[in-house]
Design an enzyme around this catalytic site. Structure first.
Site, PDB file in Angstrom:
ATOM      1  N   HIS A  56      -0.236   1.909   3.376  1.00 32.10           N
ATOM      2  CA  HIS A  56      -1.199   2.418   2.720  1.00 32.10           C
ATOM      3  C   HIS A  56      -0.875   2.236   1.436  1.00 32.10           C
ATOM      4  O   HIS A  56      -2.605   1.545   0.800  1.00 32.10           O
ATOM      5  CB  HIS A  56      -0.357   4.278   2.889  1.00 32.10           C
ATOM      6  CG  HIS A  56      -1.915   4.686   1.834  1.00 32.10           C
ATOM      7  ND1 HIS A  56      -2.697   4.892   2.067  1.00 32.10           N
ATOM      8  CD2 HIS A  56      -1.295   5.497   0.953  1.00 32.10           C
ATOM      9  CE1 HIS A  56      -3.476   5.917   1.046  1.00 32.10           C
ATOM     10  NE2 HIS A  56      -2.340   6.057   0.412  1.00 32.10           N
ATOM     11  N   LYS A  76       1.809  13.820 -11.737  1.00 34.36           N
ATOM     12  CA  LYS A  76       1.441  14.654  -9.849  1.00 34.36           C
ATOM     13  C   LYS A  76       1.676  16.372  -9.774  1.00 34.36           C
ATOM     14  O   LYS A  76       0.980  17.011 -10.137  1.00 34.36           O
ATOM     15  CB  LYS A  76       1.569  13.764  -9.192  1.00 34.36           C
ATOM     16  CG  LYS A  76       1.041  14.733  -7.024  1.00 34.36           C
ATOM     17  CD  LYS A  76       1.615  14.398  -6.168  1.00 34.36           C
ATOM     18  CE  LYS A  76       0.775  15.100  -4.826  1.00 34.36           C
ATOM     19  NZ  LYS A  76       1.289  14.351  -3.391  1.00 34.36           N
ATOM     20  N   ARG A 116      -7.484  18.000  -8.363  1.00 35.35           N
ATOM     21  CA  ARG A 116      -6.776  17.105  -7.257  1.00 35.35           C
ATOM     22  C   ARG A 116      -6.767  15.694  -6.959  1.00 35.35           C
ATOM     23  O   ARG A 116      -6.279  14.814  -6.841  1.00 35.35           O
ATOM     24  CB  ARG A 116      -6.545  18.008  -6.466  1.00 35.35           C
ATOM     25  CG  ARG A 116      -5.165  17.267  -5.296  1.00 35.35           C
ATOM     26  CD  ARG A 116      -4.530  18.447  -5.040  1.00 35.35           C
ATOM     27  NE  ARG A 116      -3.237  17.894  -4.140  1.00 35.35           N
ATOM     28  CZ  ARG A 116      -2.325  18.892  -3.478  1.00 35.35           C
ATOM     29  NH1 ARG A 116      -1.676  19.765  -3.302  1.00 35.35           N
ATOM     30  NH2 ARG A 116      -1.208  17.899  -2.974  1.00 35.35           N
ATOM     31  N   HIS A 162      -8.422   4.842  -2.918  1.00 39.75           N
ATOM     32  CA  HIS A 162      -8.341   5.734  -1.909  1.00 39.75           C
ATOM     33  C   HIS A 162     -10.223   5.566  -1.286  1.00 39.75           C
ATOM     34  O   HIS A 162      -9.931   5.447   0.289  1.00 39.75           O
ATOM     35  CB  HIS A 162      -7.458   6.733  -2.023  1.00 39.75           C
ATOM     36  CG  HIS A 162      -6.529   7.362  -2.273  1.00 39.75           C
ATOM     37  ND1 HIS A 162      -5.898   6.372  -3.321  1.00 39.75           N
ATOM     38  CD2 HIS A 162      -4.896   7.676  -1.560  1.00 39.75           C
ATOM     39  CE1 HIS A 162      -4.452   6.693  -3.158  1.00 39.75           C
ATOM     40  NE2 HIS A 162      -4.091   6.948  -2.218  1.00 39.75           N
ATOM     41  N   GLU A 197      -6.839  21.868  -3.633  1.00 40.02           N
ATOM     42  CA  GLU A 197      -7.571  20.388  -3.584  1.00 40.02           C
ATOM     43  C   GLU A 197      -9.202  21.191  -4.239  1.00 40.02           C
ATOM     44  O   GLU A 197     -10.129  20.640  -3.249  1.00 40.02           O
ATOM     45  CB  GLU A 197      -7.504  19.371  -2.546  1.00 40.02           C
ATOM     46  CG  GLU A 197      -7.724  18.264  -2.223  1.00 40.02           C
ATOM     47  CD  GLU A 197      -6.905  17.716  -2.177  1.00 40.02           C
ATOM     48  OE1 GLU A 197      -7.993  17.878  -0.105  1.00 40.02           O
ATOM     49  OE2 GLU A 197      -6.666  16.060  -2.019  1.00 40.02           O
ATOM     50  N   ASN A 220      -6.999  10.033  -5.905  1.00 38.52           N
ATOM     51  CA  ASN A 220      -7.062   9.288  -4.751  1.00 38.52           C
ATOM     52  C   ASN A 220      -8.467   8.335  -5.566  1.00 38.52           C
ATOM     53  O   ASN A 220      -8.963   7.326  -4.789  1.00 38.52           O
ATOM     54  CB  ASN A 220      -8.656  10.156  -4.203  1.00 38.52           C
ATOM     55  CG  ASN A 220      -7.625  11.068  -3.065  1.00 38.52           C
ATOM     56  OD1 ASN A 220      -6.949  11.048  -3.052  1.00 38.52           O
ATOM     57  ND2 ASN A 220      -8.457  12.507  -2.989  1.00 38.52           N
TER      58      ASN A 220
HETATM   59  N1  NAD Z   1       1.462  15.153   1.704  1.00 39.39           N
HETATM   60  C1  NAD Z   1       1.784  14.249   1.083  1.00 39.39           C
HETATM   61  O1  NAD Z   1       1.014  14.377   0.228  1.00 39.39           O
HETATM   62  C2  NAD Z   1       1.291  12.561   1.356  1.00 39.39           C
HETATM   63  C3  NAD Z   1       1.046  11.938   0.412  1.00 39.39           C
HETATM   64  C4  NAD Z   1       1.479  10.250   0.372  1.00 39.39           C
HETATM   65  C5  NAD Z   1       1.030  10.342   1.694  1.00 39.39           C
HETATM   66  N2  NAD Z   1       1.344  11.144   2.735  1.00 39.39           N
HETATM   67  C6  NAD Z   1       1.769  10.652   3.746  1.00 39.39           C
HETATM   68  O2  NAD Z   1       2.588  10.292   4.164  1.00 39.39           O
HETATM   69  C7  NAD Z   1       3.140   8.801   4.755  1.00 39.39           C
HETATM   70  C8  NAD Z   1       4.107   8.046   4.886  1.00 39.39           C
HETATM   71  O3  NAD Z   1       4.503   8.392   4.424  1.00 39.39           O
HETATM   72  P1  NAD Z   1       6.157   6.917   3.916  1.00 39.39           P
HETATM   73  O4  NAD Z   1       5.377   5.520   2.966  1.00 39.39           O
HETATM   74  O5  NAD Z   1       7.303   7.269   3.228  1.00 39.39           O
HETATM   75  O6  NAD Z   1       6.433   6.057   5.317  1.00 39.39           O
HETATM   76  P2  NAD Z   1       7.249   6.137   6.895  1.00 39.39           P
HETATM   77  O7  NAD Z   1       7.753   7.967   6.288  1.00 39.39           O
HETATM   78  O8  NAD Z   1       7.450   5.990   7.492  1.00 39.39           O
HETATM   79  O9  NAD Z   1       8.834   5.500   6.042  1.00 39.39           O
HETATM   80  C9  NAD Z   1       7.920   4.197   5.695  1.00 39.39           C
HETATM   81  C10 NAD Z   1       9.596   3.080   7.045  1.00 39.39           C
HETATM   82  O10 NAD Z   1      10.591   3.562   6.109  1.00 39.39           O
HETATM   83  C11 NAD Z   1      11.715   4.029   6.965  1.00 39.39           C
HETATM   84  N3  NAD Z   1      13.063   4.401   5.502  1.00 39.39           N
HETATM   85  C12 NAD Z   1      12.633   5.301   5.454  1.00 39.39           C
HETATM   86  N4  NAD Z   1      13.916   5.858   4.337  1.00 39.39           N
HETATM   87  C13 NAD Z   1      14.411   4.675   4.275  1.00 39.39           C
HETATM   88  C14 NAD Z   1      15.785   4.274   3.602  1.00 39.39           C
HETATM   89  N5  NAD Z   1      15.831   4.921   2.632  1.00 39.39           N
HETATM   90  N6  NAD Z   1      16.317   3.155   4.188  1.00 39.39           N
HETATM   91  C15 NAD Z   1      15.324   2.249   4.926  1.00 39.39           C
HETATM   92  N7  NAD Z   1      14.785   2.161   5.771  1.00 39.39           N
HETATM   93  C16 NAD Z   1      14.344   4.103   4.953  1.00 39.39           C
HETATM   94  C17 NAD Z   1      11.391   4.848   7.653  1.00 39.39           C
HETATM   95  O11 NAD Z   1      12.333   4.797   8.661  1.00 39.39           O
HETATM   96  C18 NAD Z   1      10.289   3.813   8.098  1.00 39.39           C
HETATM   97  O12 NAD Z   1      10.267   3.059   8.978  1.00 39.39           O
HETATM   98  C19 NAD Z   1       1.759   9.449   5.596  1.00 39.39           C
HETATM   99  O13 NAD Z   1       2.192   9.908   7.073  1.00 39.39           O
HETATM  100  C20 NAD Z   1       0.949   9.947   4.802  1.00 39.39           C
HETATM  101  O14 NAD Z   1      -0.382  10.471   5.102  1.00 39.39           O
HETATM  102  C21 NAD Z   1       1.903  12.163   3.043  1.00 39.39           C
HETATM  103 ZN    ZN Z   2      -2.007   7.590  -1.069  1.00 33.46          ZN
END
Ligand code: NAD
Ligand code: ZN
Length: 362
Positions: free
Chosen positions: A269, A231, A245, A252, A241, A249
């Protein structure tokens, strides 16, 4: 044990670089001291994670914002809570915001850090696999708007990312698998990322699936290092982007339509991405961009990790319509990132709609 450190250099900002430190049981506050000049810290997390790791993130010079748990809290209210807490406690320019959580906490905290006093230091401590390999690397930060996801945001790089694999032990299986879908994605786009690896990532994932699913820490550290290397290689060349970048996707375009048509709640996701990668591979096969043997290989790895959800029968016209709504679609052309040979992808537009419709199943 020695921790792995990967240095990210952004070509659009040559003087700018930051480390991703990957290890076990990292001493977060030592690293924060090393990489910032902060006197005060504002640590943002959510209720679930705070209850699991309160002790690990306690510090005398820290203020805390504990958000509710869920994507729906990646919003203006949470942003305001973070900024209010920073203002009430008089955090200054040299102070630092710390995101301790998954992608939701990382995105909202990063955006708050980008806007508070026109930008304060920001450290990412990712706690989900998805955040370790994807959301905490690359500098995209955002909140959602009621009209769409990530509509308000910035490109804002952290001072450091502290990736501690021990934190992954409390993740539930579904959350682990959603991260694994993005991990597998890197295997299928490896050659398009412009980084030299010592071995094929596909073969690594194929060989170590059992250890990975059991969270073997040595293998996990390697896996995170490879994903971040790939990445970072993309982001270093294209921070904002403009082109390359887009390879990230892969899968996606289909995934976003699946998420959109199911209200963003039915599937994670990663489940949508796993299904989307199969659909994209099907489309590439129909367009004769890849051999059947490679199509089979893609399916085999995704199935080995059992990443595919049960999908409903989608209305194909609605599905195409949802793909047009994707913010990455050009005026009226749907953009796909499709495999064009083993472990390589390219952008394809102008695909016949009837062909796309034939691929909306897994
Ligand atoms: N900025 C970027 O480049 C980028 C890239 C991909 C996704 N995202 C964003 O990321 C988000 C999704 O991230 P995610 O999948 O981490 O979801 P999230 O942050 O909602 O975490 C998923 C679940 O896991 C729980 N959790 C987190 N860490 C834990 C741990 N160590 N132990 C137990 N439970 C834990 C959280 O409380 C939540 O319920 C979306 O909003 C998406 O848009 C951003
Ligand atoms: Zn993704």
């Amino acid at each position: 044990m020695e921790n792995n450190t990967l240095n990210i250099k952004i070509s659009e900002k040559p003087a700018y670089s930051y480390p991703i430190i990957i290890g076990q049981d990292l001493d977060f506050f030592e690293y924060i001291k090393k990489y910032t000049k902060a006197k005060k810290l504002l640590i943002v997390t959510n209720k679930t994670i705070f209850s699991l790791y309160e002790k690990k993130i306690k510090a005398d010079n820290a203020y805390y914002v504990i958000l509710e748990d869920g994507e729906e809290y990646k919003n203006f209210d949470s942003l305001k809570k973070i900024l209010d807490t920073a203002i009430e406690n008089r955090l200054e320019r040299r102070d630092c915001f710390v995101a301790f959580g998954g992608g939701v906490v990382g995105d909202v905290t990063g955006y708050a850090a980008a806007s508070y006093l026109r930008g304060v230091d920001f450290i990412q401590i990712p706690t989900t696999l998805l955040a370790h390999v994807d959301s905490s690397v690359g500098g995209k930060v955002a909140i959602n708007h009621e009209k769409g996801k990530n509509l308000i945001g910035a490109f804002y790089q952290p001072k450091a990312v502290l990736a501690d694999t021990n934190l992954l032990s409390t993740l539930d299986k579904r959350q682990l698998k959603t991260g694994l879908a993005e991990v597998l994605k890197y295997a299928f786009i490896e050659k398009s990322c412009g980084a030299e690896l010592n071995y094929r990532f596909y073969d690594f994932l194929d060989a170590y699936s059992e250890k990975i699913l059991k969270l073997d820490s040595v293998i996990l550290e390697k896996l995170i290092l490879i994903c971040c290397t790939l990445k970072a290689s993309v982001v270093e060349k294209d921070e904002t982007e403009k082109g390359l970048r887009a390879v990230l996707n892969f899968g996606h375009t289909f995934a976003h339509a699946i998420e959109n048509l199911t209200g963003y709640t039915k599937y994670t996701h990663g489940e949508a991405v796993a299904a989307g990668m199969i659909m994209a591979a099907k489309l590439a096969l129909k367009l004769e961009m890849i051999e059947r043997s490679y199509f089979v290989k893609i399916n085999e790895l995704i199935n080995k990790y059992e990443l595919l959800p049960e999908l409903p029968g989608f209305d194909k016209d609605e599905f195409i319509e949802a793909m047009h709504l994707d913010k990455k679609a050009d005026a009226d052309k749907i953009r796909f990132i499709l495999p064009d040979s083993e472990f390589s992808v390219k952008m394809v537009t102008d695909v016949d709609e009837s062909l796309i419709k034939d691929c909306i199943e897994i």
